[in-house]
Design an enzyme around this catalytic site. Structure first.
Site, short mmCIF file in Angstrom:
data_model
loop_
_atom_site.label_atom_id
_atom_site.label_comp_id
_atom_site.label_asym_id
_atom_site.label_seq_id
_atom_site.Cartn_x
_atom_site.Cartn_y
_atom_site.Cartn_z
N CYS A 58 0.58 -1.45 0.19
CA CYS A 58 0.59 0.28 0.27
C CYS A 58 1.05 1.07 -0.72
CB CYS A 58 -1.00 -0.07 1.21
SG CYS A 58 0.27 0.01 2.46
N ASN A 59 2.14 1.15 0.61
CA ASN A 59 2.77 1.97 0.61
C ASN A 59 4.04 2.53 -0.60
OD1 ASN A 59 4.80 1.12 2.12
ND2 ASN A 59 3.63 1.61 4.25
N ILE A 197 -4.49 -6.71 4.77
CA ILE A 197 -4.48 -6.06 5.54
C ILE A 197 -6.24 -5.89 6.53
CG2 ILE A 197 -5.55 -3.36 5.45
CD1 ILE A 197 -2.71 -2.79 3.55
#
Length: 419
Positions: A58-59, A197
């Site tokens: 996600c990052n 997640i």
């Protein structure tokens, strides 16, 4: 020999982009799903690349690998995502050799995570490594390096407090809900997406909110049922998504879709609705903010939350860096040994040739020649000589490359006897 160079033309690179310079939209352009990762690995093999690891979270999205030029890796990334080379150049980083190695240690140890101390990236690296190994895209250097990074990560987890408190996006999302929703225990919560997640968020929801009104939806229902079974939660069909959204107070979206799965047209209820989008690319369309009753929080917003826990973690950074330095030094020591190992091997073979020739001469000259004793003594001398040279090459005060060239010249070794 150039550091990290495993042949005459290739070097170790780390290329990628992260939350530091790329916003959620741009990171979404370069996001790789599982099929895209598999395609990228296959293309790397076809291009003749010897070793490569690709991660997409996600990052961040990153490629670690050997190439003649970093553009080979950038091209692979852009061909398998929506991103362009121009976009990449505006937000990317490219590390080579020692800097690439140090970057992987920093990332794998949670020091470069969007939320300091979030160790979820190390499991991503492990999975990526396994995938590369299956495709024969993992050389000895990369395998040794990833194992060293895993070792550093484990030590930092056990020897520091950098992962105490809220350590991940999933925990931070639950923390945000508890801070901003009154009577959260009695609210309806809908979790859409039960990937990693989503599963972690679900576990934190159950543990910290004590809420018994949590509903799970996933495109593949049995995956949601697996998660729900652990916590005795309700599961609904994907076809019921709109109906469930309009009954909930908090919607958490953590799907792996490449395009938005939730937009304002799904929301008919007029009651307040908090939406947390934990996905990259964004899975909630920004048009939901056109609705007055809707509040939208993205994972990038969650990472900005600072508290006492974060400050305590920051105090652990020097100790974590010290651990990384120790493990990285061990890796570099191994690499230096590997650098001169072929020359030592060639030297040993040359000395063995001398031995065979000399024993043959003495066998003809001497009656009662003791073959077994001569062989033993000769082998011991060869081992002592090669050990002596190996210790010499390990001396940090001595230029290794110059010593290697001298040994090759004196003993007339094959000039290609290097890694």
């Amino acid at each position: 020999m150039e550091y990290m160079n495993t042949s005459k033309t290739t070097y170790f690179y780390a290329i990628g982009l992260s939350y530091k310079k790329a916003d959620a939209e741009i990171r979404g352009h370069f996001s790789l799903d599982e099929q895209a990762k598999a395609n990228l690995l296959q293309q790397a093999k076809e291009a003749g690349l010897e070793s490569l690891i690709v991660t997409s979270t996600c990052n961040r999205t990153e490629i670690y690998g050997f190439a003649e030029h970093p553009y080979q890796l950038i091209k692979l990334l852009c061909e398998n995502t929506k991103g362009t080379v121009d976009e990449f150049q505006n937000v990317a980083y490219i590390y080579k050799g020692k800097e690439a190695v140090s970057h992987m240690f920093k990332v794998g140890s949670g020091l470069d995570s969007q939320i300091l101390g979030d160790f979820e990236i190390i499991s991503q690296l492990k999975t990526s490594t396994r995938n590369s190994k299956k495709e024969n895209l993992l050389n000895a250097f990369m395998e040794r390096l990833i194992n060293a990074v895993i070792q550093a990560s484990k030590r930092i987890k056990t020897e520091t407090n950098i992962s105490s408190g809220a350590t991940s996006v999933s925990f931070a999302s639950v923390q945000y809900i508890m801070s901003n929703i009154e009577n959260v225990t009695d609210k309806n919560i809908l979790l859409f997406g039960t990937g990693k997640i989503g599963r972690n968020t679900c576990e934190n929801l159950v543990k910290h909110t004590k809420n018994k009104h949590i509903t799970l939806i996933n495109r593949t229902k049995n995956k949601a049922e697996e998660v729900a079974g652990k916590f005795n939660l309700l599961v609904k069909d994907y076809a019921n998504l709109q109906e469930e959204i309009n009954q909930t107070d908090v919607l958490i979206v953590a799907t792996g879709a490449q395009n938005p799965t939730v937009d304002k047209h799904l929301i008919q209820s007029k009651k307040p609705l908090l939406i947390l989008d934990l996905s990259i690319p964004r899975n909630v369309h920004l048009n939901v903010t056109d609705l007055e009753q809707v509040s939208l929080i993205h994972l990038d917003d969650l990472s900005q939350i600072t508290d006492d826990t974060l400050e305590k973690r920051k105090a652990q950074i020097p100790l974590a860096k010290q651990i990384i330095q120790e493990v990285e030094a061990e890796f570099n020591s191994w690499l230096e040994t590997r650098k001169f190992a072929p020359t030592i091997k060639a030297l040993k073979l040359k000395l063995n040739d001398f031995k065979i020739a000399e024993l043959d001469t003495q066998r003809k000259k001497l009656s009662g020649f003791n073959e077994e004793q001569a062989e033993l003594i000769s082998n011991n001398i060869i081992q002592k000589i090669t050990n002596h040279f190996a210790h010499h090459l390990k001396d940090d005060a001595i230029p290794t490359d110059e010593s290697l060239e001298l040994i090759k010249k004196v003993f007339q070794l094959d000039a290609t006897a290097t890694i």
